[in-house]
Design a protein around this motif. Structure first.
Motif, PDB file in Angstrom:
ATOM      1  N   ASN A   8     -31.084 -21.892   7.580  1.00  0.00           N
ATOM      2  CA  ASN A   8     -30.267 -22.713   8.482  1.00  0.00           C
ATOM      3  C   ASN A   8     -28.875 -22.107   8.694  1.00  0.00           C
ATOM      4  O   ASN A   8     -28.459 -21.229   7.949  1.00  0.00           O
ATOM      5  CB  ASN A   8     -30.154 -24.129   7.895  1.00  0.00           C
ATOM      6  N   LYS A   9     -28.211 -22.645   9.690  1.00  0.00           N
ATOM      7  CA  LYS A   9     -26.856 -22.202  10.065  1.00  0.00           C
ATOM      8  C   LYS A   9     -26.876 -20.756  10.529  1.00  0.00           C
ATOM      9  O   LYS A   9     -25.909 -20.007  10.314  1.00  0.00           O
ATOM     10  CB  LYS A   9     -25.871 -22.398   8.894  1.00  0.00           C
ATOM     11  N   THR A  32     -26.589 -38.038   0.515  1.00  0.00           N
ATOM     12  CA  THR A  32     -27.858 -38.745   0.483  1.00  0.00           C
ATOM     13  C   THR A  32     -28.251 -38.939  -0.972  1.00  0.00           C
ATOM     14  O   THR A  32     -28.217 -38.000  -1.747  1.00  0.00           O
ATOM     15  CB  THR A  32     -28.920 -37.908   1.210  1.00  0.00           C
ATOM     16  N   ASP A  90     -26.497 -19.805  13.319  1.00  0.00           N
ATOM     17  CA  ASP A  90     -25.389 -19.653  14.280  1.00  0.00           C
ATOM     18  C   ASP A  90     -24.143 -19.111  13.582  1.00  0.00           C
ATOM     19  O   ASP A  90     -23.361 -18.364  14.164  1.00  0.00           O
ATOM     20  CB  ASP A  90     -25.072 -20.996  14.964  1.00  0.00           C
ATOM     21  N   ASP A  96     -25.227 -29.772   1.328  1.00  0.00           N
ATOM     22  CA  ASP A  96     -24.546 -29.136   2.451  1.00  0.00           C
ATOM     23  C   ASP A  96     -25.302 -27.984   3.096  1.00  0.00           C
ATOM     24  O   ASP A  96     -24.742 -27.252   3.898  1.00  0.00           O
ATOM     25  CB  ASP A  96     -23.137 -28.662   2.054  1.00  0.00           C
ATOM     26  N   ASP A  97     -26.559 -27.792   2.735  1.00  0.00           N
ATOM     27  CA  ASP A  97     -27.355 -26.812   3.468  1.00  0.00           C
ATOM     28  C   ASP A  97     -27.663 -27.299   4.877  1.00  0.00           C
ATOM     29  O   ASP A  97     -28.078 -26.524   5.731  1.00  0.00           O
ATOM     30  CB  ASP A  97     -28.689 -26.557   2.749  1.00  0.00           C
ATOM     31  N   GLY A  98     -27.479 -28.612   5.084  1.00  0.00           N
ATOM     32  CA  GLY A  98     -27.691 -29.158   6.421  1.00  0.00           C
ATOM     33  C   GLY A  98     -29.015 -29.890   6.561  1.00  0.00           C
ATOM     34  O   GLY A  98     -29.561 -30.023   7.652  1.00  0.00           O
ATOM     35  N   LYS A  99     -29.497 -30.399   5.456  1.00  0.00           N
ATOM     36  CA  LYS A  99     -30.799 -31.057   5.485  1.00  0.00           C
ATOM     37  C   LYS A  99     -30.795 -32.315   6.342  1.00  0.00           C
ATOM     38  O   LYS A  99     -31.689 -32.514   7.153  1.00  0.00           O
ATOM     39  CB  LYS A  99     -31.198 -31.406   4.057  1.00  0.00           C
ATOM     40  N   SER A 100     -29.786 -33.134   6.149  1.00  0.00           N
ATOM     41  CA  SER A 100     -29.724 -34.362   6.953  1.00  0.00           C
ATOM     42  C   SER A 100     -29.628 -34.014   8.435  1.00  0.00           C
ATOM     43  O   SER A 100     -30.236 -34.665   9.282  1.00  0.00           O
ATOM     44  CB  SER A 100     -28.521 -35.210   6.551  1.00  0.00           C
ATOM     45  N   THR A 101     -28.855 -32.981   8.740  1.00  0.00           N
ATOM     46  CA  THR A 101     -28.714 -32.572  10.129  1.00  0.00           C
ATOM     47  C   THR A 101     -30.057 -32.077  10.668  1.00  0.00           C
ATOM     48  O   THR A 101     -30.448 -32.381  11.795  1.00  0.00           O
ATOM     49  CB  THR A 101     -27.648 -31.466  10.248  1.00  0.00           C
ATOM     50  N   SER A 109     -30.970 -23.202  13.516  1.00  0.00           N
ATOM     51  CA  SER A 109     -29.687 -23.881  13.436  1.00  0.00           C
ATOM     52  C   SER A 109     -29.946 -25.360  13.706  1.00  0.00           C
ATOM     53  O   SER A 109     -30.327 -25.731  14.821  1.00  0.00           O
ATOM     54  CB  SER A 109     -28.681 -23.335  14.459  1.00  0.00           C
ATOM     55  N   ALA A 110     -29.760 -26.144  12.662  1.00  0.00           N
ATOM     56  CA  ALA A 110     -30.009 -27.579  12.808  1.00  0.00           C
ATOM     57  C   ALA A 110     -28.967 -28.189  13.721  1.00  0.00           C
ATOM     58  O   ALA A 110     -29.256 -29.069  14.522  1.00  0.00           O
ATOM     59  CB  ALA A 110     -29.976 -28.256  11.441  1.00  0.00           C
ATOM     60  N   LEU A 111     -27.747 -27.670  13.616  1.00  0.00           N
ATOM     61  CA  LEU A 111     -26.656 -28.239  14.391  1.00  0.00           C
ATOM     62  C   LEU A 111     -26.867 -27.994  15.886  1.00  0.00           C
ATOM     63  O   LEU A 111     -26.742 -28.889  16.704  1.00  0.00           O
ATOM     64  CB  LEU A 111     -25.332 -27.626  13.939  1.00  0.00           C
TER      65      LEU A 111
HETATM   66  N1  LIG Z   1     -22.765 -24.419  12.081  1.00  0.00           N
HETATM   67  C1  LIG Z   1     -23.735 -25.144  11.546  1.00  0.00           C
HETATM   68  N2  LIG Z   1     -23.416 -26.201  10.768  1.00  0.00           N
HETATM   69  C2  LIG Z   1     -24.415 -26.957  10.274  1.00  0.00           C
HETATM   70  C3  LIG Z   1     -25.782 -26.657  10.540  1.00  0.00           C
HETATM   71  N3  LIG Z   1     -26.528 -27.583   9.910  1.00  0.00           N
HETATM   72  C4  LIG Z   1     -25.677 -28.431   9.275  1.00  0.00           C
HETATM   73  N4  LIG Z   1     -24.413 -28.053   9.497  1.00  0.00           N
HETATM   74  C5  LIG Z   1     -23.202 -28.694   8.963  1.00  0.00           C
HETATM   75  O1  LIG Z   1     -23.208 -28.542   7.548  1.00  0.00           O
HETATM   76  C6  LIG Z   1     -22.662 -29.699   6.909  1.00  0.00           C
HETATM   77  C7  LIG Z   1     -23.645 -30.292   5.912  1.00  0.00           C
HETATM   78  O2  LIG Z   1     -24.765 -30.821   6.611  1.00  0.00           O
HETATM   79  P1  LIG Z   1     -25.584 -32.108   6.108  1.00  0.00           P
HETATM   80  O3  LIG Z   1     -26.745 -32.219   7.007  1.00  0.00           O
HETATM   81  O4  LIG Z   1     -24.730 -33.290   5.956  1.00  0.00           O
HETATM   82  O5  LIG Z   1     -25.964 -31.594   4.648  1.00  0.00           O
HETATM   83  P2  LIG Z   1     -27.103 -32.055   3.616  1.00  0.00           P
HETATM   84  O6  LIG Z   1     -27.740 -30.822   3.126  1.00  0.00           O
HETATM   85  O7  LIG Z   1     -27.969 -33.066   4.216  1.00  0.00           O
HETATM   86  O8  LIG Z   1     -26.301 -32.672   2.448  1.00  0.00           O
HETATM   87  P3  LIG Z   1     -26.645 -34.039   1.656  1.00  0.00           P
HETATM   88  O9  LIG Z   1     -26.608 -35.132   2.688  1.00  0.00           O
HETATM   89  O10 LIG Z   1     -25.551 -34.200   0.670  1.00  0.00           O
HETATM   90  O11 LIG Z   1     -27.980 -33.855   1.043  1.00  0.00           O
HETATM   91  C8  LIG Z   1     -22.299 -30.655   8.018  1.00  0.00           C
HETATM   92  O12 LIG Z   1     -20.932 -30.478   8.303  1.00  0.00           O
HETATM   93  C9  LIG Z   1     -23.148 -30.192   9.191  1.00  0.00           C
HETATM   94  O13 LIG Z   1     -22.610 -30.517  10.434  1.00  0.00           O
HETATM   95  C10 LIG Z   1     -26.080 -25.517  11.351  1.00  0.00           C
HETATM   96  O14 LIG Z   1     -27.224 -25.174  11.630  1.00  0.00           O
HETATM   97  N5  LIG Z   1     -25.013 -24.804  11.824  1.00  0.00           N
END
Ligand SMILES: Nc1nc2c(ncn2[C@@H]2O[C@H](COP(=O)(O)OP(=O)(O)OP(=O)(O)O)[C@@H](O)[C@H]2O)c(=O)[nH]1
Lengths: 449, 315
Positions: A162-163, A88, A165, A29-34, A199-201
């Motif tokens: 990340n995040k 993932t 924002d 949930d750090d947002g790696k996939s994003t 911010s990946a999002l």
């Molecule tokens: N506000 C904000 N939310 C983000 C950001 N990047 C990712 N998110 C959110 O954080 C959550 C987790 O993001 P993922 O990309 O699914 O996480 P992950 O680290 O890839 O997790 P795994 O797939 O389990 O490895 C999701 O709800 C995203 O939309 C960001 O930069 N800002």
């Protein structure tokens, strides 16, 4: 999104650019996939039909966030089980290119098997991007990732905070995390870690520079990836020539059609990929064969199907002809410079990747370069605590443990310290029964621990 | 004394130790390394060869890897019976030019004998799996090279370079061996085999750039030509023995080319004027659709189509 209007297009670096390999690592949930989805999306590597599929699924799931409701994480969650569980599971490889470079990205999931995945992804990477959640800062898992990267001697460590924002683009938050990251990295012997607020999002500082972080003057993530030097230019620069022989090319009787049989009657060359360093025609080389004294000769020719070369450097695949007719076979090493000793007993760090724990006395196969030999683990002497980076006592290693062991092999291997030469110090430990890969091995040195 | 100490005082070599890592050179070096590893470590390797561009590039790399020797393994083609005649002709010429042996496993034979039956949608790609596995078992091949690329599909993105298969050819994506550095582990139990993917890391554009650079010959249908076509499922289909338009499907003449050359019954053409390899490189670089999304009905069935077929032993 407020960004300057720097335009990237799906470019074809294949024309002139270089190949750069990187991996991503982060906690759940750090947002790696994003982040990966964002990199691919903003560098225009995502094609219309892929975007359409993502948009469809995003809508079905009621994904609300930025980027017009696109859940960019869906671009990379490849297997059905992953899509269903929203996590993932396994390392996935992605490809994109800019005008300067073509990228191979090993996307390494951050949970359960994180050591296995990070070691796998980092073993071939020029750079590893570690994600940190700006709201959480440096966590235990971040330290663990950094420890693994330190052990593997990854050329470049890039930490994406990340995040950003979600912390209101606050400079102070970033700078505190940056200081923590740099402190942790320095403590692990990682020089020159780069830290980028992203911010990946939203897309800030991934490909496009963000207006919301005016206090950050460094490069965006993509700019870094486009300009960092490769492994051969950094950790592997100035290493001596190492060439594990893969196979002997001796085509009598089975010559490729169209070649003159007389010209190739006595042809004999040693095929392989230059593991480190470089070599020129006329150079002195040493041939190491297990159980024999080192033999010296000179390079008579460097051949490829496109014609002879005057010199070859890592990572070229070539065939070497030698001035003397030696008996050389797969598993031998051709090298230049000081001759490393061949060891029958040596100490290694193992990243244990199997469910079955390792104990002293376990029989294994060891693959080093192109040589595979029988071996036995003579001792398990310590386990690395990834949080403190200190080695404590241990007599077994479990899944995802990193520990120090003594190895004894049936044929002496010219292993070198991984810290000095990544290629010549890397091993696979293989189960002799089922053939599974049990561990990634990093040689510490000759002798027992 | 540790190895580090032994080498600590080693002088740096007299040569520059880096080669610019130009994309195609680096990919070629990696592929040649993989081809040589597999041939050195396995007893009975074979290469899947269809005459399609990926398998043509893979075979070209093999010819380079073992030069001046002949390619040291036979080729295997799973013929769906619906192949483009131009491609089969090209396949046979290539085999002859390189002096190789070709084994053909025929889907038609299985249908004729009743072991397989035609699918309702007429697509024969999913039917390739049984003849493929039988051929692998029958010839006792222990390693089979395939031209799969990880950029083709999300399931392929997780595929290893060496991928273990059991007696049923099954791929277990949750139980894959980690692949570390460039050390490949091909050990496998008797009766199992390994699929090896030497061009895993190439993209479609890399393939075309390389075809251009190396002047590699391809079947003519990859380049723009006029053909009678009709649209079905949003794709241009060739009119031919194995893909007949229905009364409602209007037949027109168009200038088209193929981005992949699978089974005629499920491979679509794209409208294109790209008559030379240089034109194709430019077209692929500017394309807004993936290769499979644009032209393969079999992968459109569901998001997980490829994954399911791979689990069952498909390439
Ligand atoms: N506000 C904000 N939310 C983000 C950001 N990047 C990712 N998110 C959110 O954080 C959550 C987790 O993001 P993922 O990309 O699914 O996480 P992950 O680290 O890839 O997790 P795994 O797939 O389990 O490895 C999701 O709800 C995203 O939309 C960001 O930069 N800002």
């Amino acid at each position: 999104m407020s960004t300057t209007t720097l335009e990237y297009r799906a470019a074809d670096a294949a024309a002139t650019g270089t190949l750069f390999r990187f991996a991503t690592a982060g906690s759940v949930d750090d947002g790696k996939s994003t982040l990966v989805g964002r990199l691919l999306h903003d560098s225009k590597a995502i094609l219309a039909d892929q975007l359409e599929a993502v948009a469809r699924t995003s809508t079905e799931r009621g994904f609300g966030g930025g980027a017009g409701g696109l859940d960019l994480a869906l671009l990379t969650d490849g297997l059905r089980a992953e899509r269903e569980q929203g996590i993932t599971i396994d390392v996935a490889y992605r490809y994109f290119a800019t005008d300067r470079r073509s990228f191979i990205l090993a996307d390494c999931p951050g949970h359960v098997q994180y050591t296995r995945n990070t070691v796998t992804g980092a073993s071939t990477a020029d750079a590893v991007v570690v994600l940190v959640d700006a709201r959480k800062g440096v966590l235990e898992q971040t330290r663990r990732h950094l420890s693994v990267l330190s052990l593997l001697r990854t050329a470049h460590v890039v930490v994406a905070v990340n995040k950003i924002d979600l912390v209101g683009y606050a400079r102070q938050v970033f700078e505190e995390i940056e200081a923590d990251v740099l402190g942790a990295a320095a403590g692990l012997g990682i020089d020159g870690a780069r830290v980028v607020p992203v911010s990946a999002l939203v897309g800030d500082n991934i490909v496009l520079r963000s207006d919301l972080t005016p206090w950050y003057t460094g490069p965006t993530l993509l700019e870094l990836l486009e300009t960092l030097p490769t492994q051969e230019e950094t950790t592997d620069a100035d290493l001596p020539f190492r060439f594990p022989v893969q196979t002997v090319l001796r085509p009598q009787g089975a010559l490729a059609p169209g070649l003159d049989a007389d010209a190739f009657r006595d042809y004999r060359a040693y095929a392989g990929q230059v593991a480190s360093g470089s070599i020129s025609v006329g150079d002195d080389v040493t041939v190491l064969t297990a159980g024999q004294e080192p033999r010296t000769t000179t390079i008579a020719g460097i051949d490829t199907a496109d014609g002879p070369l005057p010199a070859a450097a890592a990572p070229a695949s070539v065939a070497l002809r030698l001035a003397d007719e030696f008996d050389i076979s797969r598993g031998d090493t051709i090298l230049a410079g000081p001759v490393p000793a061949a060891h029958r007993e040596f100490t290694a760090r193992l990243c244990w990747l199997s469910d079955t724990p390792l104990r002293a006395g376990t029989r294994v196969l060891v693959k080093h370069g192109t040589a595979t030999t029988r071996g036995i683990v003579t001792a398990v002497t310590g386990r690395l605590d990834l949080d403190s980076f200190a080695t404590g006592p241990a007599d077994t290693l479990g899944l995802n443990d990193i520990g120090t062991v003594g190895l004894k092999v049936s044929a002496p291997l010219p292993v070198e310290a991984y810290a000095a030469n990544r290629r010549a110090g890397a091993l696979l430990v293989i189960g002799p029964q089922d053939g599974n890969t049990l561990a990634a091995g990093l040689v510490v040195g000759g002798g027992t621990p | 004394m540790t190895v580090t100490q032994e080498l600590a005082n080693a002088p740096a070599g007299p040569h520059p130790t880096t080669a610019p890592r130009q994309v195609l050179d680096a990919l070629e070096a990696e592929s040649i390394h993989i081809l040589r590893e597999v041939v050195a470590e396995f007893d009975r390797p074979a290469m899947l060869f269809s005459g399609g561009k990926d398998s043509v590039v893979m075979l070209h790399l093999a010819a380079k890897a073992f030069w001046p020797g002949r390619v040291p393994f036979p080729l295997l083609h799973v013929d769906t019976g619906h192949n483009f005649p131009e491609v089969l002709e090209f396949r046979d010429q290539t085999v002859e030019r390189l002096g190789l042996r070709l084994e053909v496993a025929s889907v038609q034979d299985y249908i004729d004998s009743g072991e397989l039956s035609e699918r309702a949608d007429g697509t024969r790609n999913p039917l390739q799996t049984t003849p493929l596995l039988d051929a692998i078992a029958g010839h006792r091949f222990d390693a089979v090279f395939g031209g799969g690329r990880r950029d083709e599909d999300k399931a392929r993105a997780k595929e290893r370079i060496l991928s273990l298969r059991d007696e049923f050819g099954q791929w277990d994506p949750r139980n894959q061996r980690p692949e570390l550095w460039n050390l490949y582990n091909g050990r496998h139990p008797v009766g199992h085999h390994v699929r090896a993917f030497p061009i895993s890391n190439w993209t479609e554009l890399d393939i075309w750039r390389y075809i251009e650079r190396e002047a590699i010959a391809l079947p003519g249908i990859y380049y723009a030509h006029e053909r009678e076509v009709f649209t079905r499922d949003g794709m241009w289909r060739a009119v031919g023995e194995f893909s007949e338009p229905t009364a409602a499907e209007e037949v027109v003449r168009r200038t088209v080319r193929y981005r992949t050359v699978g089974d005629m019954s499920c491979t679509g053409a794209v409208l294109s004027d790209a008559g030379t390899v240089t034109d194709v490189v430019a077209e692929v670089a500017a394309s807004t659709l993936t290769e499979r999304g644009a032209t393969r009905a079999d992968d459109r069935i569901s998001e997980a189509a490829m994954e399911d077929r791979k689990k069952d032993g498909y390439f």
